[in-house]
Motif scaffolding. Structure first.
Motif, PDB file in Angstrom:
ATOM      1  N   PRO A  96       0.803  -1.231   0.000  1.00  0.00           N
ATOM      2  CA  PRO A  96       0.000   0.000   0.000  1.00  0.00           C
ATOM      3  C   PRO A  96       0.834   1.278   0.000  1.00  0.00           C
ATOM      4  N   LEU A  97       2.018   1.250   0.627  1.00  0.00           N
ATOM      5  CA  LEU A  97       2.871   2.450   0.643  1.00  0.00           C
ATOM      6  C   LEU A  97       3.283   2.833  -0.767  1.00  0.00           C
ATOM      7  N   LEU A  98       3.489   1.805  -1.588  1.00  0.00           N
ATOM      8  CA  LEU A  98       3.887   2.039  -2.979  1.00  0.00           C
ATOM      9  C   LEU A  98       2.663   2.395  -3.826  1.00  0.00           C
ATOM     10  N   LEU A  99       1.580   1.657  -3.600  1.00  0.00           N
ATOM     11  CA  LEU A  99       0.381   1.862  -4.418  1.00  0.00           C
ATOM     12  C   LEU A  99      -0.294   3.209  -4.141  1.00  0.00           C
ATOM     13  N   SER A 100      -0.058   3.752  -2.946  1.00  0.00           N
ATOM     14  CA  SER A 100      -0.701   5.048  -2.639  1.00  0.00           C
ATOM     15  C   SER A 100       0.175   6.230  -3.067  1.00  0.00           C
ATOM     16  N   ALA A 101       1.364   5.944  -3.595  1.00  0.00           N
ATOM     17  CA  ALA A 101       2.217   7.006  -4.129  1.00  0.00           C
ATOM     18  C   ALA A 101       1.759   7.346  -5.547  1.00  0.00           C
ATOM     19  N   VAL A 103       2.431   6.890  -8.436  1.00  0.00           N
ATOM     20  CA  VAL A 103       3.180   6.060  -9.379  1.00  0.00           C
ATOM     21  C   VAL A 103       2.176   5.125 -10.053  1.00  0.00           C
ATOM     22  N   SER A 104       2.247   5.024 -11.379  1.00  0.00           N
ATOM     23  CA  SER A 104       1.278   4.174 -12.078  1.00  0.00           C
ATOM     24  C   SER A 104       1.652   2.702 -11.922  1.00  0.00           C
ATOM     25  N   ASP A 244      -3.778  -4.124 -10.954  1.00  0.00           N
ATOM     26  CA  ASP A 244      -4.942  -3.252 -11.163  1.00  0.00           C
ATOM     27  C   ASP A 244      -6.210  -3.917 -10.645  1.00  0.00           C
ATOM     28  N   ARG A 247      -7.137  -3.447  -7.059  1.00  0.00           N
ATOM     29  CA  ARG A 247      -7.853  -2.213  -6.689  1.00  0.00           C
ATOM     30  C   ARG A 247      -9.358  -2.392  -6.799  1.00  0.00           C
ATOM     31  N   LEU A 248      -9.755  -3.224  -7.774  1.00  0.00           N
ATOM     32  CA  LEU A 248     -11.186  -3.465  -7.949  1.00  0.00           C
ATOM     33  C   LEU A 248     -11.717  -4.390  -6.862  1.00  0.00           C
ATOM     34  N   GLN A 249     -10.851  -5.360  -6.457  1.00  0.00           N
ATOM     35  CA  GLN A 249     -11.297  -6.331  -5.457  1.00  0.00           C
ATOM     36  C   GLN A 249     -11.234  -5.775  -4.046  1.00  0.00           C
ATOM     37  N   HIS A 250     -10.230  -4.904  -3.786  1.00  0.00           N
ATOM     38  CA  HIS A 250     -10.034  -4.438  -2.409  1.00  0.00           C
ATOM     39  C   HIS A 250     -10.674  -3.079  -2.169  1.00  0.00           C
TER      40      HIS A 250
END
Lengths: 250, 307
Positions: A96-101, A103-104, A244, A247-250
């Protein structure tokens, strides 16, 4: 580009991990031993080979077998490097730390891929440098050597992209490693089915080995290059899609 | 006042569970906003959607005017999330982690001064080169806060920041959160400690079962429950209570009496005067003001389920 930041971080974390150093030492040791064994065999055979018109040289007798052996060794080793790319982050909950930055997904996946590929390139450089030492005492078919290096590079990049994808599927690095090894082995030996008849052409085309062997023989075919690029691209896209989908599942 | 976070009709379903059911609310810029609710209320889901970790089935969230889906880069630049779990990368030192996090936001060497300031402010300077594995839980929590602030976000989400931390660190975190708020950051706090929300937040929203139960200022919420409790000890165990006080009495144990007083209708002075008129002497007296906890329990109870 953020992908290079992520690649740098990945490469650095690999070099900070004792596992990666152990892998580097073991792979270098095994390949050096095989290199010396092939060289020794070549030197024993050289008087007889010299008598043959157009007989095989050092590149055929040392470089190609060395790269072939290295490919087999790396098939066992690369899953250990790729297993933690995403699954370790899932397990440690740092993803999550990476995914919330800002960055695509493409940058994350491409960065991770480049990071592990950078480490693999270090191993490739060590392996590729071994035959170059022959230049000190004689000649070497550098074209054959370069084709072999290219083949090994594309093969290893394929290993990395497949390993990366399987690492996105689980939170258990060991599961990622075992499944990567299984899939790589399947793709490696797939061409063995081509001798069976029906569907053989397809299996032969899909096999990693079928596209690696021509490059080891110095045959540069765009079909082989396109195969590897497609394989790498497919698994990178699948990795992006998988993350990706999270993101839809969580 | 402009809006820091705008949430419009957000729905989210996980298989059979409807996690969010059309949540709509706005968090004003500069607010210290509490997001409360029992477990499973939908707080974490809402934060995940805000941070881009999950995608809403319907509706939209904007952070500083940037849609978290269509303008995700800008919205993530405006948002810093301190996660609830103590997550860390075991390979790096504190300073390296902050530099890497800064790199994800496209900030290079120019951000070094701010990283050093964060290390100082959060009392991490002497641990800056220590590996994260070697740090205590409290120190790791500080690193997570520093990571969330490394890109100077306008909106900071504190997801249960004091869960499982000792009193000293909790006080330090409260102090730091207040400082961030004073410096102009919009703070969104989720917590299970209602006294924490009551102490820090000026606006509060309560979620339950994925729905917004209420959203109001702390003062208005507290005013919704206009009762206070008065405990009185008198000098006798046997006596006749004045008739006017009987409706106010909630319990009597020998000489100890407990009254529930309406904040506007009933005064302590009137109770004391009635007791004095009945010949009773007050030995001890204490009052208990209503807290956010009572309001929370009442609202959650009304909306269907207790915490």
């Amino acid at each position: 580009m953020m992908a290079f930041t992520i690649a740098g971080r990945e490469l650095r974390s690999l070099f900070l991990s004792p596992l990666a150093w152990a892998i580097l030492a073991v792979v270098s040791g095994i390949c050096a031993w095989f290199f010396l064994a092939y060289l020794d065999f070549f030197l024993q055979m050289q008087p007889r080979l010299a008598a043959l018109p157009g007989g095989p040289g050092a590149a055929d007798m040392v470089v190609a077998p060395l790269f072939s052996t290295a490919a087999t060794v790396l098939l066992l080793v690369v899953p250990l490097l790729t297993m933690r790319l995403i699954s370790e982050e899932r397990r440690a909950q740092t993803l999550p730390l990476l995914l919330s930055a800002p960055v695509s997904m493409s940058e994350i996946v491409f960065g991770k891929f480049l990071g592990v590929l950078g480490f693999v390139l270090v191993m490739l450089a060590i392996i590729a440098a071994m035959p170059l030492s022959l230049l000190a005492g004689g000649g070497l078919d550098l074209g054959l050597w370069a084709a072999g290096v290219l083949g090994l590079l594309l093969l290893l990049a394929s290993f990395c992209s497949i390993g990366l994808y399987l690492s996105t599927l689980t939170a258990q690095p060991v599961v990622a490693a075992v499944s990567t090894f299984g899939l790589l082995l399947l793709l490696w030996i797939l061409n063995l089915a081509s001798s069976g008849g029906n569907g053989g052409g397809l299996f032969d085309y899909l096999s990693l080995m079928s596209h690696f062997q021509p490059l080891l023989r110095g045959i540069f075919s765009s079909t082989d290059i396109v195969y590897y690029l497609l394989l790498i691209g497919t698994f990178l896209v699948l990795s992006i899609r998988r993350l990706d989908a999270d993101r839809l599942q969580h | 006042m402009t809006t820091a976070i705008s949430i419009q009709q957000v729905h989210k379903r996980f298989a059979a569970v409807q996690a969010l059911r059309g949540i709509s609310m706005e968090v004003p810029q500069g607010a210290f906003f509490g997001l409360l609710g029992p477990n499973g209320a939908g707080k974490s889901t809402l934060i995940s959607i805000m941070a881009g970790l999950a995608r809403a089935d319907a509706g939209a969230i904007r952070v500083m005017g940037h849609n978290v889906v269509s303008a995700w880069r800008q919205s993530r630049h405006a948002l810093g999330v301190v996660p609830q779990e103590l997550v860390y990368d075991p390979f790096f030192s504190v300073r390296e982690v902050l530099r890497l996090q800064s790199g994800y936001f496209g900030l290079g060497r120019g951000n070094e001064a701010w990283i050093e300031e964060l290390l100082e402010t959060l009392s991490l300077a002497d641990k800056a080169d220590a590996n994260l594995q070697a740090l205590s839980g409290g120190m790791k929590r500080r690193v997570l806060i520093a990571q969330a602030l490394v890109h100077r976000p306008e909106v900071v989400v504190l997801d249960e920041p004091t869960a499982g931390v000792d009193v000293e660190l909790r006080q330090a975190l409260w102090h730091f959160a207040r400082r961030l708020h004073r410096e102009g950051h919009t703070i969104l706090l989720t917590t299970h400690y209602l006294e924490e929300a009551e102490s820090l937040c000026d606006e509060i929203a309560i979620l339950n079962h994925g729905q917004l139960v209420t959203r109001d200022s702390k003062q208005n919420l507290l005013a919704r429950y206009p009762w206070r409790t008065l405990h009185i000890t008198v000098d006798r165990t046997s006596f006749q209570l004045p008739e006017a006080l009987v409706p106010l009495l909630t319990s009597a144990d020998d000489s100890c009496l407990t009254f529930r007083l309406h904040r506007e209708r009933d005064t302590i002075g009137a109770v004391l005067a009635a007791l004095q008129a009945a010949g009773l002497t007050v030995v001890d007296l204490s009052t208990e003001e209503v807290g956010l906890e009572e309001v929370f329990l009442r609202l959650i109870g009304q909306s269907g389920e207790g915490p």
